[in-house]
Design an enzyme around this catalytic site. Structure first.
Site, PDB file in Angstrom:
ATOM      1  N   GLU A   1     -56.247 -19.097  31.551  1.00 12.53           N
ATOM      2  CA  GLU A   1     -56.009 -17.579  30.958  1.00 12.53           C
ATOM      3  C   GLU A   1     -57.472 -17.060  30.526  1.00 12.53           C
ATOM      4  O   GLU A   1     -58.079 -17.663  29.941  1.00 12.53           O
ATOM      5  CB  GLU A   1     -55.116 -17.753  29.836  1.00 12.53           C
TER       6      GLU A   1
ATOM      7  N   THR B   1     -44.247 -14.774  25.169  1.00 13.81           N
ATOM      8  CA  THR B   1     -44.544 -14.912  26.745  1.00 13.81           C
ATOM      9  C   THR B   1     -43.851 -16.141  27.042  1.00 13.81           C
ATOM     10  O   THR B   1     -43.520 -16.536  28.286  1.00 13.81           O
ATOM     11  CB  THR B   1     -45.926 -14.785  27.120  1.00 13.81           C
TER      12      THR B   1
ATOM     13  N   ARG C   1     -54.659 -15.807  37.443  1.00 15.75           N
ATOM     14  CA  ARG C   1     -55.699 -16.218  36.318  1.00 15.75           C
ATOM     15  C   ARG C   1     -56.665 -16.686  37.301  1.00 15.75           C
ATOM     16  O   ARG C   1     -56.722 -17.141  38.327  1.00 15.75           O
ATOM     17  CB  ARG C   1     -55.008 -17.307  35.584  1.00 15.75           C
TER      18      ARG C   1
ATOM     19  N   GLU D   1     -51.497 -24.865  21.111  1.00 16.57           N
ATOM     20  CA  GLU D   1     -50.620 -23.475  20.851  1.00 16.57           C
ATOM     21  C   GLU D   1     -49.197 -23.730  20.375  1.00 16.57           C
ATOM     22  O   GLU D   1     -48.645 -23.069  19.586  1.00 16.57           O
ATOM     23  CB  GLU D   1     -50.611 -22.482  21.863  1.00 16.57           C
TER      24      GLU D   1
ATOM     25  N   ARG E   1     -46.964 -29.352  24.845  1.00 13.50           N
ATOM     26  CA  ARG E   1     -47.071 -28.865  26.244  1.00 13.50           C
ATOM     27  C   ARG E   1     -46.816 -30.163  27.155  1.00 13.50           C
ATOM     28  O   ARG E   1     -47.864 -31.142  27.044  1.00 13.50           O
ATOM     29  CB  ARG E   1     -48.328 -28.430  26.551  1.00 13.50           C
TER      30      ARG E   1
ATOM     31  N   CYS F   1     -45.599 -18.067  21.246  1.00  9.29           N
ATOM     32  CA  CYS F   1     -45.842 -16.703  21.867  1.00  9.29           C
ATOM     33  C   CYS F   1     -44.653 -16.255  22.682  1.00  9.29           C
ATOM     34  O   CYS F   1     -44.192 -17.021  23.201  1.00  9.29           O
ATOM     35  CB  CYS F   1     -47.141 -16.787  22.755  1.00  9.29           C
TER      36      CYS F   1
ATOM     37  N   ARG G   1     -45.969 -26.965  33.905  1.00  8.11           N
ATOM     38  CA  ARG G   1     -45.918 -27.318  32.285  1.00  8.11           C
ATOM     39  C   ARG G   1     -44.843 -26.501  31.369  1.00  8.11           C
ATOM     40  O   ARG G   1     -44.464 -25.348  31.902  1.00  8.11           O
ATOM     41  CB  ARG G   1     -47.334 -27.153  31.638  1.00  8.11           C
TER      42      ARG G   1
ATOM     43  N   ARG H   1     -44.723 -22.819  33.103  1.00 13.67           N
ATOM     44  CA  ARG H   1     -45.636 -22.172  34.115  1.00 13.67           C
ATOM     45  C   ARG H   1     -45.823 -22.811  35.063  1.00 13.67           C
ATOM     46  O   ARG H   1     -46.331 -24.114  34.881  1.00 13.67           O
ATOM     47  CB  ARG H   1     -46.808 -21.882  33.286  1.00 13.67           C
TER      48      ARG H   1
HETATM   49  P1  ADP Z   1     -51.243 -23.002  29.918  1.00 16.23           P
HETATM   50  O1  ADP Z   1     -51.718 -22.124  28.800  1.00 16.23           O
HETATM   51  O2  ADP Z   1     -50.326 -22.614  30.768  1.00 16.23           O
HETATM   52  O3  ADP Z   1     -51.278 -24.525  29.751  1.00 16.23           O
HETATM   53  P2  ADP Z   1     -54.155 -22.298  30.818  1.00 16.23           P
HETATM   54  O4  ADP Z   1     -54.160 -20.997  31.510  1.00 16.23           O
HETATM   55  O5  ADP Z   1     -54.688 -22.150  29.445  1.00 16.23           O
HETATM   56  O6  ADP Z   1     -52.505 -22.648  30.828  1.00 16.23           O
HETATM   57  O7  ADP Z   1     -55.069 -23.474  31.593  1.00 16.23           O
HETATM   58  C1  ADP Z   1     -54.674 -24.611  30.942  1.00 16.23           C
HETATM   59  C2  ADP Z   1     -55.505 -25.599  32.286  1.00 16.23           C
HETATM   60  O8  ADP Z   1     -54.862 -26.227  33.147  1.00 16.23           O
HETATM   61  C3  ADP Z   1     -56.785 -25.004  32.662  1.00 16.23           C
HETATM   62  O9  ADP Z   1     -57.910 -25.967  32.523  1.00 16.23           O
HETATM   63  C4  ADP Z   1     -56.530 -24.932  34.340  1.00 16.23           C
HETATM   64  O10 ADP Z   1     -57.818 -25.130  35.023  1.00 16.23           O
HETATM   65  C5  ADP Z   1     -55.473 -25.949  34.470  1.00 16.23           C
HETATM   66  N1  ADP Z   1     -54.617 -25.592  35.609  1.00 16.23           N
HETATM   67  C6  ADP Z   1     -53.547 -24.524  35.595  1.00 16.23           C
HETATM   68  N2  ADP Z   1     -52.971 -24.681  36.743  1.00 16.23           N
HETATM   69  C7  ADP Z   1     -53.377 -25.734  37.637  1.00 16.23           C
HETATM   70  C8  ADP Z   1     -53.373 -26.211  38.883  1.00 16.23           C
HETATM   71  N3  ADP Z   1     -52.468 -25.306  39.737  1.00 16.23           N
HETATM   72  N4  ADP Z   1     -54.124 -27.181  39.361  1.00 16.23           N
HETATM   73  C9  ADP Z   1     -55.028 -27.632  38.548  1.00 16.23           C
HETATM   74  N5  ADP Z   1     -55.354 -27.139  37.353  1.00 16.23           N
HETATM   75  C10 ADP Z   1     -54.654 -26.468  36.881  1.00 16.23           C
HETATM   76 MG    MG Z   2     -53.350 -21.492  27.521  1.00 14.08          MG
END
Ligand code: ADP
Ligand code: MG
Length: 313
Positions: free
Chosen positions: A278, A238, A273, A184, A188, A236, A84, A245
């Site tokens: 997170e 980060t 994570r 956030e 995204r 943020c 993402r 990510r």
């Molecule tokens: P971000 O803030 O980077 O978008 P989060 O840690 O808040 O990520 O997670 C967002 C959602 O994405 C969560 O529901 C998580 O389970 C899902 N997710 C993250 N990585 C994967 C992956 N490799 N495969 C499937 N779902 C994922």
């Molecule tokens: Mg998040």
């Protein structure tokens, strides 16, 4: 007494979430782009520390999947892969600082741009409050939809004001290409699928980013907020830099204990994570492993860090 001109953000606004919720990992949010310049003395040291860099270099982007030099080996115990990026529109306050009226304007611009996408990226935008309770729950549990904001973002930073108005999710039929609006960050952009085919996931992400960029320019003459050193600007620090990510959901290999696994990941520049994101615990021994650095390297280098790390583990 300093205030940004767009959202009137002060240093108090920047640090409020960290003061109210001392368990915050970072504890600062930018209310708009100018926060990074006006409050540089606060942001720069945090930014350097969380990306592991001594100086903030000129940001270089590489969204060409053909530059990847290797892929994840077959044997890796991987269930799914996701990449993402975070983006905000130039000229608007970020979610912590934006007004209700402007948030709705951003939603409108993004909805039009997203619904302009074609081919495998083609899909539909769903405002958050048009989803039923069970639709939301199912999509959250499958990793497609953001959860209700945590206290870090809502109580302290003001990101949850007027929730859930102006928020929503876009996705294609296969739910392999998705976008979150006004969580956030304004946007995204997400590419995900089962299995470990990182090239396919990254390729779809790159095409999506380029297509949305093009649609924004055509439709609203708007661009993503970008700075030559900080890269793509995010709420943020980060997420500065690529805003990317790249993660896999994986089982810990039989040969390692949980703490050995986490140590290995840390040494390889990877973040671990829980399965639901997170600040969540693992679920069924499945962990989310991703690149830790977003500023100081290109998107391709960051995906490569994940691939090489997983292969070496
Ligand atoms: P971000 O803030 O980077 O978008 P989060 O840690 O808040 O990520 O997670 C967002 C959602 O994405 C969560 O529901 C998580 O389970 C899902 N997710 C993250 N990585 C994967 C992956 N490799 N495969 C499937 N779902 C994922
Ligand atoms: Mg998040």
């Amino acid at each position: 007494d300093k205030k940004t001109s767009l959202t009137k953000f002060t240093i108090n606004d920047v640090v409020r979430s960290g003061l109210l919720v001392p368990s915050s990992d970072i504890g600062v949010y930018a209310g708009d782009e100018e926060c990074y310049y006006l409050f540089r003395d606060v942001f720069d040291p945090i930014t350097k520390e969380c990306h592991g860099i001594n100086e903030i270099p000129v940001h270089i982007s590489n969204l060409d999947p053909r530059s990847l030099t290797s892929v994840i080996k077959n044997k890796a115990p991987i269930r799914s892969t996701r990449c993402r990026v975070v983006r905000n529109l130039a000229g608007y306050g970020f979610p912590a600082g934006i007004s209700r009226e402007n948030r709705l304007e951003v939603e409108g611009i993004l909805e039009t741009a997203l619904e302009d996408l074609e081919g495998d990226l083609n899909g539909q935008y769903h405002p958050y409050d048009t989803l039923t309770g069970s639709e939301k729950q199912n999509m959250i549990m499958s990793g497609y939809l953001f959860r209700v904001l945590d206290t870090y973002m809502s109580a302290g930073a003001g990101i949850g004001r007027d929730w859930p108005e102006g928020r929503g999710i876009f996705y294609n039929n296969a739910k392999t290409f998705l976008a979150w609006v006004n969580e956030e960050d304004h946007l995204r952009i997400i590419s995900m699928q089962k299995g470990a085919n990182v090239e396919q996931v990254f390729d779809r992400l790159c095409r999506g980013i380029n297509a949305i960029n093009k649609a924004l320019l055509k439709q609203a003459q708007t661009e993503f907020a970008f700075h030559k050193q900080y890269g793509y600007l995010s709420s943020c620090p980060t997420n500065l830099g690529t805003g990317m990510r790249a993660s896999v959901h994986m089982h810990i290999p039989n040969t390692l204990t949980e703490s050995q696994f986490k140590n290995r990941c840390c040494k390889l520049g990877l973040d671990v994570r829980g399965r639901h994101g997170e600040k969540c615990d693992s679920d069924g021994g499945v962990y989310d492993v991703s690149n830790l650095q977003r500023l100081g390297s290109t998107e391709v280098e960051q995906v490569q860090t994940l691939v090489d790390g997983i292969n070496s583990i």
